[in-house]
Structures are given as structure tokens and as C-alpha cells.
Write a protein that holds these residues in place. Structure first.
Motif, mmCIF file in Angstrom:
data_model
loop_
_atom_site.group_PDB
_atom_site.id
_atom_site.type_symbol
_atom_site.label_atom_id
_atom_site.label_comp_id
_atom_site.label_asym_id
_atom_site.label_seq_id
_atom_site.Cartn_x
_atom_site.Cartn_y
_atom_site.Cartn_z
ATOM 1 N N TRP A 232 0.841 -1.192 0.000
ATOM 2 C CA TRP A 232 0.000 0.000 0.000
ATOM 3 C C TRP A 232 0.873 1.237 0.000
ATOM 4 O O TRP A 232 1.993 1.232 0.526
ATOM 5 N N ASP A 233 0.385 2.283 -0.638
ATOM 6 C CA ASP A 233 0.988 3.605 -0.484
ATOM 7 C C ASP A 233 -0.144 4.629 -0.455
ATOM 8 O O ASP A 233 -1.320 4.264 -0.340
ATOM 9 N N GLU A 234 0.180 5.901 -0.568
ATOM 10 C CA GLU A 234 -0.853 6.928 -0.460
ATOM 11 C C GLU A 234 -1.894 6.840 -1.578
ATOM 12 O O GLU A 234 -3.013 7.323 -1.440
ATOM 13 N N ALA A 235 -1.502 6.218 -2.703
ATOM 14 C CA ALA A 235 -2.449 6.079 -3.818
ATOM 15 C C ALA A 235 -3.382 4.893 -3.647
ATOM 16 O O ALA A 235 -4.357 4.757 -4.385
ATOM 17 N N GLY A 236 -3.070 4.027 -2.668
ATOM 18 C CA GLY A 236 -3.920 2.877 -2.439
ATOM 19 C C GLY A 236 -3.167 1.561 -2.563
ATOM 20 O O GLY A 236 -1.926 1.526 -2.547
ATOM 21 N N PRO A 237 -3.875 0.446 -2.736
ATOM 22 C CA PRO A 237 -3.234 -0.867 -2.792
ATOM 23 C C PRO A 237 -2.633 -1.154 -4.162
ATOM 24 O O PRO A 237 -3.192 -0.799 -5.191
ATOM 25 N N HIS A 238 -1.496 -1.812 -4.153
ATOM 26 C CA HIS A 238 -0.913 -2.307 -5.420
ATOM 27 C C HIS A 238 -0.073 -3.543 -5.115
ATOM 28 O O HIS A 238 1.141 -3.575 -5.302
ATOM 29 N N ASP A 265 -8.344 -8.875 -6.050
ATOM 30 C CA ASP A 265 -8.496 -7.583 -5.381
ATOM 31 C C ASP A 265 -7.189 -7.129 -4.726
ATOM 32 O O ASP A 265 -6.404 -7.943 -4.229
ATOM 33 N N LEU A 266 -6.996 -5.806 -4.723
ATOM 34 C CA LEU A 266 -5.888 -5.126 -4.042
ATOM 35 C C LEU A 266 -4.521 -5.449 -4.668
ATOM 36 O O LEU A 266 -3.488 -5.220 -4.047
ATOM 37 N N SER A 268 -2.056 -5.213 -8.420
ATOM 38 C CA SER A 268 -1.937 -4.491 -9.688
ATOM 39 C C SER A 268 -0.915 -5.108 -10.627
ATOM 40 O O SER A 268 -0.636 -4.545 -11.678
#
Length: 410
Positions: A232-238, A265-266, A268
Motif C-alpha cells: 500500500w501507499d498513499e495512492a492505495g493498494p498495489h 483484489d488489491l 496491480s
């Protein structure tokens, strides 16, 4: 230096295994991993080079059956865990072990020897040629779309425990083995269990191993084993899907599994691990540039008995060619061999007839499974055409419809 080369004894295990660990970086493995290797090692086919009380060299051979073009399962000695202590480099330890290993493979009636090289430059001088390659990829599933065939919609996916589903998955794997050159039949249940080994210390932040089964009308038609590394980072899950195995009996089942992996899910991206260079997913993705593909060498092969090896496979086109083979390390292979064969079978015998092509056993090993063209090796100056037209005909005959690939570590 006075050393002794001997067969591995059970009481040597701790020292022998410690020598391997030190040679491969010195990081201790978990007890579970060591125990797994001890169960896999064939002690009667493992060697230790000893200098006084110290083991300074190691190697082991596994008894495999390797699929060759035409579908035959040919006995092959699988060389592994080769190491020489840093204190004993350039003193003939490796050469002595390789000499003994190939002699033992020949005595066992195995016409082929194979290995997965940690350092490829080492093995060319012992006659091993790169016979297969693999593709590794990082698929950007946030941007890449999959165009799956309609048959994928008729496939039912469900979760399964990797251990509880192992027998069913192995039965499916066994059905696939004859269809692609380079595939190895599991030699024992222990090799099957090796595919689901999942020591917590090796996960590096990833989840435990997951398994998903693909079924159609109650029949297993595919499976995938994978883990997920959350991020996770500030942009969301990857997060990342780490694919270990994906096997399928038909395009619909395979596509359904790839679609599932791409939609977890979650996450990328998918890290594929090593896949065939002609893997179907390469033609399902919308944008191959966002898949970061990397080509990597894989299996190295050398014929131990040239005549038996060449007669064990079939050929993609009729071939009648005399090969002048040089084999400095296994001189019994040196000489001229007449190969005559087609899609039904082949014979390969010594001959006094003039040679059509000249090559070393290393080039023969590289071309053997059909993944490396003799014409490509000739372009590098490693195969010489002695009769006009012989190269093109032989190169076509040695080819394989499916790219050779080895989904089996050892």
C-alpha cells in the motif's frame, strides 16, 4: 592436494549439506527445507569430494524421465547441488566430479544428462548446451486487459487446499507431460510435494501458497498456485500476485485462470515466474509492452550416448544426415553418426560415410529438444555445413511444434 571422491554416506549429510549452503552464499535454510532436500537426494547417486576430514565438493544426480519431441519419456540424469569449496578451486575437484557423474549416468543406461545452471559458463566445457529458455514477466494488470475465448465462461473456479488437492493436480500434470518437450515426469511423491513446499522464512512478505482449481462438469481441467504480496501507499493498494504454477488442459481453462489472477483484489501486477516462450498468455494480453517480459536460459542438456539419444526422439520432417560429432569429455561419442528418421521414429548409427554437418556434443545438446535451431548455431559458427542443403534440412527436422520448457526445479 590429496582428495577422495566417494558416494555420499548418511553420516556425511550434515557436513555435505553444510558445504552446499556455504558455497551458495552461506545463509542457513530452515530445518524444513533441509529435511526436504534430504528426502529428495538419492544417496547412491550423490558424490562427496573429501580432503581429510572436510567435504570440499558436492554433486547429486536425480533419476528423471524427460519428454523429448515425439512424446517419449527418455531416462535422464539430472545434475544438481554442484559445489566446490572456495579453498579448493582450480584443483580439479569439479572436473573429477563431472567425470564420475557422467560415467555413472552412462552406466545407468541414461542417454541424456540435464541440469539447471546457477553459472552457465561452467558447463559448456563439459558438453552441456542450452536447450530451453523461459519467459518471465511482470504483467501490469491495472492497464493490461485479457481477451479470453468464450470457453473460459464455462469454467468453474474454486479454492482448494494445496496439499489436499495435490493428487488431483498431479494427475492433470501427468497428462500434460508427454505433450511438451522438456517436461519431467515426477519421479516420486516427494517431487510432487516439492511443488507445494512453502517455508514461512522464504515468503519474503508474501502470503501462504494459495491454490485455485478450474473445473468443467466436475472434471479438473486446470489449476493455479500462487501467493500475494500486499503493498500500500498513499495512492492505495498495489499488491503483487506471485505465480508458481499454472497448468491447464485446454485454452478455455487456461484463460479462465489467467483472468482470475489478473482480477485479484488489491493487486496491480502478476509476477509470472518462468513460463514457456510460446505460453498462451502472451496472446491474451492487450499490451505486451506493459508486461515487462524477460527471456532467460533454463535447461542445459548433453547427450551421454549420442546414438541412443538421437534415436529416442522423432523428427518434424524426414531427415537423413551424417553428423561429425566431437566430444572431448565423453570421447565415446566422437565420430560420424548417420541419423535417419521422421515423425514415426529414427535410427542413429555409426558410419564411415562422409559427414554432412560438423558440430560438438554441446551444439547437439542445445538443439536436441527443438528449442534451438541448428541454423542459428551455424550462424554463430558453431555448426559447419559440409554438404550444401544439409543444414536447412536438419534444422527443420530437429524443430518442435511446442517450445520445450521445464516446469520442474531440481
Amino acid at each position: 592436494m590429496t582428495t577422495e571422491l566417494r558416494t555420499l554416506r548418511p553420516e556425511d549429510w550434515e557436513s555435505w549439506y553444510g558445504t552446499i549452503i556455504r558455497a551458495f552464499g552461506g545463509v542457513p535454510e530452515e530445518p524444513e527445507e533441509e529435511a526436504r532436500w534430504r528426502r529428495l537426494i538419492e544417496f547412491e547417486r550423490a558424490l562427496a569430494t573429501v580432503d581429510g576430514p572436510d567435504i570440499v565438493g558436492t554433486t547429486a544426480t536425480f533419476s528423471f524421465r524427460l519428454t523429448v519431441p515425439g512424446g517419449a519419456a527418455v531416462p535422464a540424469g539430472g545434475l544438481s547441488v554442484v559445489s566446490v569449496a572456495a579453498t579448493h578451486r582450480r584443483q580439479g575437484v569439479l572436473t573429477g566430479m563431472m567425470r564420475r557423474q557422467l560415467d555413472d549416468v552412462r552406466a545407468a543406461g541414461e542417454p541424456l544428462a540435464v541440469l539447471l545452471a546457477s553459472e552457465p559458463p561452467i558447463y559448456g566445457r563439459f558438453g552441456y548446451g542450452m536447450a530451453t529458455q523461459q519467459v518471465k514477466a511482470t504483467i501490469d494488470t491495472a492497464r493490461v486487459r485479457l481477451a479470453v475465448p468464450p470457453e473460459a465462461d464455462g469454467v468453474r473456479l474454486r479454492w482448494a487446499d494445496p496439499a489436499e488437492s495435490l493428487q488431483r493436480c498431479e494427475a492433470l500434470y501427468a497428462r500434460l507431460v508427454p505433450g511438451r518437450p522438456g517436461m519431467i515426469a515426477r519421479a516420486s511423491d516427494e517431487w510432487a510435494r516439492d511443488r507445494i513446499a512453502d517455508p514461512p522464512g522464504d515468503r519474503k512478505g508474501a502470503s501462504p501458497l494459495f491454490c485455485v482449481l478450474a473445473e468443467r462438469d466436475g472434471e479438473l481441467v486446470g489449476y493455479a498456485r500462487y501467493s500475494v504480496t500486499p503493498q500500500w501507499d498513499e495512492a492505495g493498494p498495489h499488491g503483487t500476485v506471485g505465480l508458481r504454477d499454472l497448468d491447464a488442459l485446454d485454452p478455455g481453462a487456461g484463460a479462465a485462470l489467467w483472468r482470475f489472477l489478473a482480477g485479484i483484489d488489491l493487486t496491480s501486477q502478476i509476477e509470472t515466474g518462468g513460463r514457456p516462450v510460446d505460453d498462451p498468455w502472451l496472446h491474451l494480453v492487450s499490451d505486451p509492452r506493459r508486461c515487462a517480459t524477460r527471456l532467460k536460459d533454463q535447461l542445459y542438456l548433453r547427450p551421454v550416448e549420442v546414438g541412443a539419444a538421437l534415436a529416442a526422439r522423432t523428427y518434424a520432417a524426414p531427415v537423413d544426415v551424417v553428423l561429425d560429432v566431437t566430444d572431448a569429455f565423453c570421447p565415446w561419442n566422437t565420430g560420424r553418426w548417420r541419423l535417419a528418421g521422421d515423425g514415426a521414429g529414427a535410427v542413429c548409427e555409426r558410419t564411415g560415410a562422409p559427414a554432412d554437418l560438423a558440430l560438438t556434443v554441446r551444439e547437439l545438446g542445445g538443439a536436441y529438444l527443438g528449442g534451438v535451431r541448428l541454423s542459428a548455431l551455424a550462424g554463430a559458427g558453431r555448426v559447419r555445413e559440409l554438404r550444401p542443403g544439409a543444414l536447412a534440412a536438419a534444422s527443420a527436422a530437429f524443430g518442435s511444434d511446442l517450445a520445450p520448457w521445464v516446469p520442474h526445479s531440481f
